[in-house]
Design a protein around this motif. Structure first.
Motif, PDB file in Angstrom:
ATOM      1  N   THR A 140       0.826  -1.212   0.000  1.00 17.92           N
ATOM      2  CA  THR A 140       0.000   0.000   0.000  1.00 17.92           C
ATOM      3  C   THR A 140       0.861   1.263   0.000  1.00 17.92           C
ATOM      4  N   SER A 179      -6.831  -5.519   1.176  1.00 18.05           N
ATOM      5  CA  SER A 179      -5.962  -4.719   0.317  1.00 18.05           C
ATOM      6  C   SER A 179      -5.537  -5.499  -0.922  1.00 18.05           C
ATOM      7  N   CYS A 229      -5.434   6.117  -3.064  1.00 23.52           N
ATOM      8  CA  CYS A 229      -6.344   5.148  -2.437  1.00 23.52           C
ATOM      9  C   CYS A 229      -5.579   4.177  -1.546  1.00 23.52           C
ATOM     10  N   TYR A 244      -5.950   4.008   2.519  1.00 22.43           N
ATOM     11  CA  TYR A 244      -6.362   2.720   3.093  1.00 22.43           C
ATOM     12  C   TYR A 244      -5.427   2.329   4.236  1.00 22.43           C
ATOM     13  N   TYR A 245      -4.119   2.509   4.046  1.00 21.63           N
ATOM     14  CA  TYR A 245      -3.175   2.147   5.102  1.00 21.63           C
ATOM     15  C   TYR A 245      -3.372   3.024   6.336  1.00 21.63           C
TER      16      TYR A 245
END
Length: 615
Positions: free
Chosen positions: A181, A568, A590, A594-595
């Protein structure tokens, strides 16, 4: 079977060390649980006493509690961190040892990075060359293992002790999320790129299978001998798949190219990236905890690595052995030092002690040089220091300090045998020409010596993290997914950037064989870390009387971690093909968002803000 031979050697050494720590009369008992903090002893201490309860004791009782509680004993390692924190300093000065441990933790990451990049990886490259491996096999075995050496060794060390297994679970999952990520997303933000479709799908599918298998192990709460061997078998099957896919791709291309042959230094190999044919030599693997000297590497050739083209002597010049030894042991290049910025010099000063010790104990074979980096006096010294290092670091020196018949120590016998062999090699060789066995013997010796250094640093790293977890009452899982995962994964940034066209000048606009694109590389490296780390780590924890390792999740955080990684991977598995494998800034944003969301949820869960409802 050549690529697995060296891994078996290292595994056999680690296995011997692990088994030697168990008493032969040990009886079968219930398997230990993940993050277990309960043990009994023969002097009457109560079972169920967790070392984290030291914070609830009076300051005058903490030292005695640490000394007498079995759960507070750190297996392996050379330093007693808990004793230093609670016995060597008054309670009011506890922040002082914590600060020192934090600095030592950062320096251990530097040691791991320098050892893996400058000693472990080059010797693996030399071994792959001497064994005449194709560049694809080398890329997914030796070089991939060198790239993930800190992760793999940290996982193996953590899994080999049930009390620190949570560190390994947090590290392998946390590093997987971080690399796939933050690292891949950051590269997509800096420079959008096209991912190689088939390698990407292949690697991410294998990674999802590895995560799913680990999820099942955590769900059932144990791992058997067959399942541990299955992890290693799946890694072998992955290597076979990479080689098979390469041959199929060449056959479908129909260009009449012969099967991939052995990689040769300086030779260019053809690979396909984003539909265009590119050529590139195989780059050296790079893995370090913080930015390294990758940009400082100069073209190698006859004496170029020592002098540079403009410093080549005009007349024939034969150096003395003493001059060769002093030059080989100098980690500083005055010409390079003068043209570098201040922050590079500062970091170099920090690395000099590590590099000097490594130069004294670890030989490095460079196939790109005409003399294979043959330094006769230093290599003869390595014949003594290399085996000494191995015997003194294996099982924290227990083997090296053992006295034969109570009289003659093992380390003295190893030093004596090494000295005799070094004298024979020195007498029978010349400074100007390496012996025929140099590449094979010294590359394998360098591989084993650097592996022992990495193993020793990883052991100290795990012990420090467990100590900090006890002091701050943090679970091993959150320490693994944060500090251990970050420290071992930051080095992926320069390596992944190396694979992205137009990001780095040495490989500008070119692709590299076996490592097709940053997301695929992140999935490939992380999958290898899980398969080898979990499989070998749990295998070392098993004994003849206990062939089942219990891995019960200690909290909700483990399930959040596993679910976040799986989500993920599914997102990338769907989103990347939808974008026709053209990865841009939106995709990178994105991934990073997300992380950050995952990290917030993980920390809130650790501090009990998010928890399961009581039943």
């Amino acid at each position: 079977m050549g690529p697995l031979w060296a891994l078996r050697v290292a595994g056999a050494l680690s296995l011997a060390g692990a088994l030697a720590g168990h008493d032969g009369s040990q009886r079968a008992g219930p398997p230990a649980a993940l993050d277990a903090g309960t043990r009994g002893d023969s002097v009457g201490h109560d079972r169920g006493v967790d070392c984290r309860e030291v914070g609830k004791r009076n300051s005058s009782e903490r030292c005695r509690f640490v000394r007498s509680t079995p759960d507070c004993r750190l297996d392996g390692g050379f330093l007693d961190y808990l004793g230093g924190a609670f016995c060597a300093f008054p309670a009011a000065l506890l922040p002082l040892p914590v600060s020192l441990y934090a600095l030592w933790l950062l320096y251990l990451f530097v040691i791991l990075g320098v050892t893996a990049e400058k000693f472990f990886c080059p010797n693996l490259s030399a071994i792959s060359t001497s064994l005449k491996l194709s560049h694809n096999v080398a890329g997914v075995t030796f070089l991939a293992f060198g790239n993930g050496a800190p992760d793999v060794f940290s996982a193996v060390v953590a899994f080999s002790d049930p009390r620190t297994a949570g560190l390994a679970v947090g590290a392998v999952f946390g590093a997987g999320i971080f690399v796939t990520t933050v690292v891949a997303g950051g590269i997509a933000l800096m420079k959008p790129f096209a991912a190689a479709s088939r390698p990407f799908l292949r690697d991410i599918i294998f990674y999802m299978v590895a995560v799913f298998l680990t999820f099942l192990v955590l769900y059932f709460g144990h791992i058997t001998l067959g399942e541990a061997l299955g992890y290693l078998g799946l890694y072998v099957f992955y290597v076979f798949t990479v080689v098979l896919c390469t041959w199929i791709h060449r056959w479908q291309r129909g260009d009449g190219s012969p099967p991939p042959g052995p990689w040769e230094p300086g030779k260019e190999h053809s690979v396909v990236l984003a539909g265009s044919l590119c050529t590139s030599p195989l780059p050296p693997c790079s893995r370090t905890a913080i930015p390294t000297d990758a940009e400082d590497q100069e073209p190698s050739g006859a004496d170029c690595g020592d002098y540079g083209e403009e410093y080549r002597p005009l007349l024939p010049y034969h150096e003395t052995s003493l001059h060769i030894l002093s030059a080989a042991l100098s980690p500083l290049d005055q010409r390079k030092w003068r043209r570098k910025p201040w922050y590079w010099r500062l970091f170099k000063v920090l690395k000099v002690p590590v590099e000097l010790v490594l130069l004294l104990t670890v030989p490095v074979v460079d196939p790109d040089k005409d003399d294979l980096n043959w330094k006769r006096p230093l290599n003869c010294l390595h014949i003594v220091t290399g085996p000494l290092l191995c015997i003194l670091t294996l099982k924290s020196g227990a083997y090296g300090l053992y006295q034969i018949h109570g009289v003659f120590p093992v380390w003295a016998l190893v030093a004596l045998a090494g000295s005799i062999l070094a004298i024979i090699i020195f007498v029978t060789t010349r400074n100007e020409e390496p012996p025929k066995y140099h590449c094979q013997v010294f590359a394998f010796l360098g591989f084993l010596s650097s592996a022992m250094w990495i193993n020793a640093a990883a052991t100290e790293l795990v012990n420090i993290l467990r100590t900090l977890g006890i002091i701050f009452e943090l679970s091993n899982t959150v320490l693994g997914l944060t500090l251990l995962a970050w420290g071992n994964s930051i080095g992926a940034s320069p390596l992944l950037a190396l694979q992205t066209p137009s990001l780095t000048s040495p490989w500008h606009g070119r692709a590299t064989p076996a490592w097709p694109s940053p997301p695929a590389l992140g999935a490939s490296s992380s999958a290898s870390d899980i398969l080898v780390g979990v499989g070998l780590g749990c295998l070392l924890q098993m004994t003849s009387s206990q062939i089942v390792v219990k891995l019960e999740p200690d909290s909700l955080l483990v399930w959040i971690l596993a679910g976040a990684l799986a989500l993920s991977l599914v997102f990338s598995f769907v989103a990347v093909p939808v974008q026709c494998f053209q990865l841009g800034k939106a995709y990178g944003i994105c991934l990073i968002l997300y992380y950050l969301a995952f990290l917030c949820v993980a920390l809130l869960t650790e501090f009990r803000v998010i928890h399961l409802a009581a039943t």
